[in-house]
Scaffold this motif. Structure first.
Motif, PDB file in Angstrom:
ATOM      1  N   GLN A  34       0.812  -1.217   0.000  1.00  0.00           N
ATOM      2  CA  GLN A  34       0.000   0.000   0.000  1.00  0.00           C
ATOM      3  C   GLN A  34       0.851   1.276   0.000  1.00  0.00           C
ATOM      4  N   LEU A  35       1.766   1.361  -0.962  1.00  0.00           N
ATOM      5  CA  LEU A  35       2.617   2.545  -1.046  1.00  0.00           C
ATOM      6  C   LEU A  35       1.868   3.751  -1.599  1.00  0.00           C
ATOM      7  N   GLY A  36       0.904   3.508  -2.463  1.00  0.00           N
ATOM      8  CA  GLY A  36       0.143   4.605  -3.041  1.00  0.00           C
ATOM      9  C   GLY A  36       0.956   5.457  -4.001  1.00  0.00           C
ATOM     10  N   ILE A  37       1.917   4.841  -4.697  1.00  0.00           N
ATOM     11  CA  ILE A  37       2.777   5.569  -5.637  1.00  0.00           C
ATOM     12  C   ILE A  37       2.370   5.201  -7.059  1.00  0.00           C
ATOM     13  N   GLU A  38       1.907   6.185  -7.806  1.00  0.00           N
ATOM     14  CA  GLU A  38       1.478   5.948  -9.176  1.00  0.00           C
ATOM     15  C   GLU A  38       2.680   5.610 -10.058  1.00  0.00           C
ATOM     16  N   ASN A  39       2.503   4.625 -10.928  1.00  0.00           N
ATOM     17  CA  ASN A  39       3.565   4.179 -11.845  1.00  0.00           C
ATOM     18  C   ASN A  39       4.852   3.821 -11.098  1.00  0.00           C
ATOM     19  N   PHE A  40       4.695   3.179  -9.958  1.00  0.00           N
ATOM     20  CA  PHE A  40       5.840   2.810  -9.126  1.00  0.00           C
ATOM     21  C   PHE A  40       6.852   1.971  -9.895  1.00  0.00           C
ATOM     22  N   GLU A  41       6.351   1.041 -10.709  1.00  0.00           N
ATOM     23  CA  GLU A  41       7.240   0.141 -11.444  1.00  0.00           C
ATOM     24  C   GLU A  41       8.116   0.895 -12.440  1.00  0.00           C
ATOM     25  N   GLN A  42       7.621   2.010 -12.972  1.00  0.00           N
ATOM     26  CA  GLN A  42       8.426   2.829 -13.876  1.00  0.00           C
ATOM     27  C   GLN A  42       9.444   3.665 -13.103  1.00  0.00           C
ATOM     28  N   LEU A  43       9.028   4.149 -11.953  1.00  0.00           N
ATOM     29  CA  LEU A  43       9.893   4.997 -11.126  1.00  0.00           C
ATOM     30  C   LEU A  43      11.173   4.281 -10.715  1.00  0.00           C
ATOM     31  N   ILE A  44      11.068   2.987 -10.404  1.00  0.00           N
ATOM     32  CA  ILE A  44      12.211   2.264  -9.848  1.00  0.00           C
ATOM     33  C   ILE A  44      13.018   1.503 -10.894  1.00  0.00           C
ATOM     34  N   LYS A  45      12.570   1.481 -12.140  1.00  0.00           N
ATOM     35  CA  LYS A  45      13.279   0.724 -13.168  1.00  0.00           C
ATOM     36  C   LYS A  45      14.724   1.192 -13.288  1.00  0.00           C
ATOM     37  N   GLY A  46      15.633   0.244 -13.282  1.00  0.00           N
ATOM     38  CA  GLY A  46      17.054   0.553 -13.392  1.00  0.00           C
ATOM     39  C   GLY A  46      17.750   0.731 -12.056  1.00  0.00           C
ATOM     40  N   MET A  47      16.988   0.825 -10.968  1.00  0.00           N
ATOM     41  CA  MET A  47      17.587   1.016  -9.646  1.00  0.00           C
ATOM     42  C   MET A  47      18.049  -0.315  -9.062  1.00  0.00           C
ATOM     43  N   VAL A  48      19.092  -0.271  -8.233  1.00  0.00           N
ATOM     44  CA  VAL A  48      19.518  -1.479  -7.528  1.00  0.00           C
ATOM     45  C   VAL A  48      18.510  -1.771  -6.420  1.00  0.00           C
ATOM     46  N   PHE A  49      18.411  -3.038  -6.043  1.00  0.00           N
ATOM     47  CA  PHE A  49      17.396  -3.447  -5.072  1.00  0.00           C
ATOM     48  C   PHE A  49      17.557  -2.731  -3.736  1.00  0.00           C
ATOM     49  N   SER A  50      18.795  -2.559  -3.277  1.00  0.00           N
ATOM     50  CA  SER A  50      19.016  -1.924  -1.978  1.00  0.00           C
ATOM     51  C   SER A  50      18.489  -0.491  -1.956  1.00  0.00           C
ATOM     52  N   ASP A  51      18.598   0.217  -3.096  1.00  0.00           N
ATOM     53  CA  ASP A  51      18.066   1.580  -3.171  1.00  0.00           C
ATOM     54  C   ASP A  51      16.544   1.575  -3.179  1.00  0.00           C
TER      55      ASP A  51
END
Length: 208
Positions: A34-51
């Motif tokens: 329940q983060l409530g972040i729109e397009n979350f999957e696009q926002l984090i693409k390319g980021m390392v898991f720890s970040d």
């Protein structure tokens, strides 16, 4: 391009077509917690898991963070590997003319070891920079600068193939030329940040 150049590849969305699978996985995780972040999957693409964990899930109890890590690890192991069209032909073409090639990915070794067992292409790369080797993930340029250092090539003589916004930012921040793949984002949305945008490697050959 000259032989004093290097070509650096991201993994997901550039060599293997996994972006739809990742989008579905992270959409499920975002909804579950329940983060409530729109397009979350696009926002984090390319980021390392720890970040991803520290920036978006640090408010959760440690046991829930561990559960997300476990779910991510299981997902990576079970990931269906489908190659971007003609990418292996292009990698082989680069190797055949002795152009240095690097793999620069936000994935860690826990994912890469089984990946290379399923798809034995590690020999096509002169260096591999994974999340385990860096302190700062994309969009920070550290990963690409480290790859250039490994290969002994000036960053300005490196070509980067990227698909995510964070990856494109990292390549540009490293002072490299970025060719975008429209496997994750539309060509129109990334064309201003890339010297060229392609959909895959069909009909894409040297020189470029």
């Amino acid at each position: 391009m000259s032989k004093q150049s290097a070509v650096l590849f991201d993994l997901d969305g550039v060599i293997i077509d996994t972006e739809l699978q990742y989008s579905m996985f992270w959409k499920t995780i975002e909804k579950k917690y329940q983060l409530g972040i729109e397009n979350f999957e696009q926002l984090i693409k390319g980021m390392v898991f720890s970040d991803i964990l520290s920036q978006h899930f640090s408010h959760l109890p440690k046991e829930q963070q561990k559960e997300i890590e476990r779910e991510s690890h299981v997902f990576d192991i079970q990931l269906e590997i489908k190659l971007i069209p003609d990418v292996l032909d292009f990698l082989s073409e680069l190797k055949n003319v002795n152009i240095l090639v690097g793999l620069v990915t936000s994935s860690n070794n826990a994912k890469l070891i089984p990946f290379f067992q399923k798809l034995p292409i590690k020999h096509l790369f002169n260096t591999v920079v994974s999340a385990d080797r860096i302190d700062f993930g994309k969009p920070h340029p550290m990963c690409y600068l480290l790859a250039a250092k490994d290969l002994g090539i000036d960053p300005s003589n490196c070509i980067v193939f990227e698909d995510s916004r964070n990856g494109i930012k990292a390549g540009n921040a490293a002072g490299m030329q970025v060719i975008g793949l429209s496997t994750t984002l539309s060509a129109e949305s990334i064309q201003n940040d890339c010297i060229k945008v392609i959909s895959d490697f069909r009909s894409f050959h040297l020189p470029f």
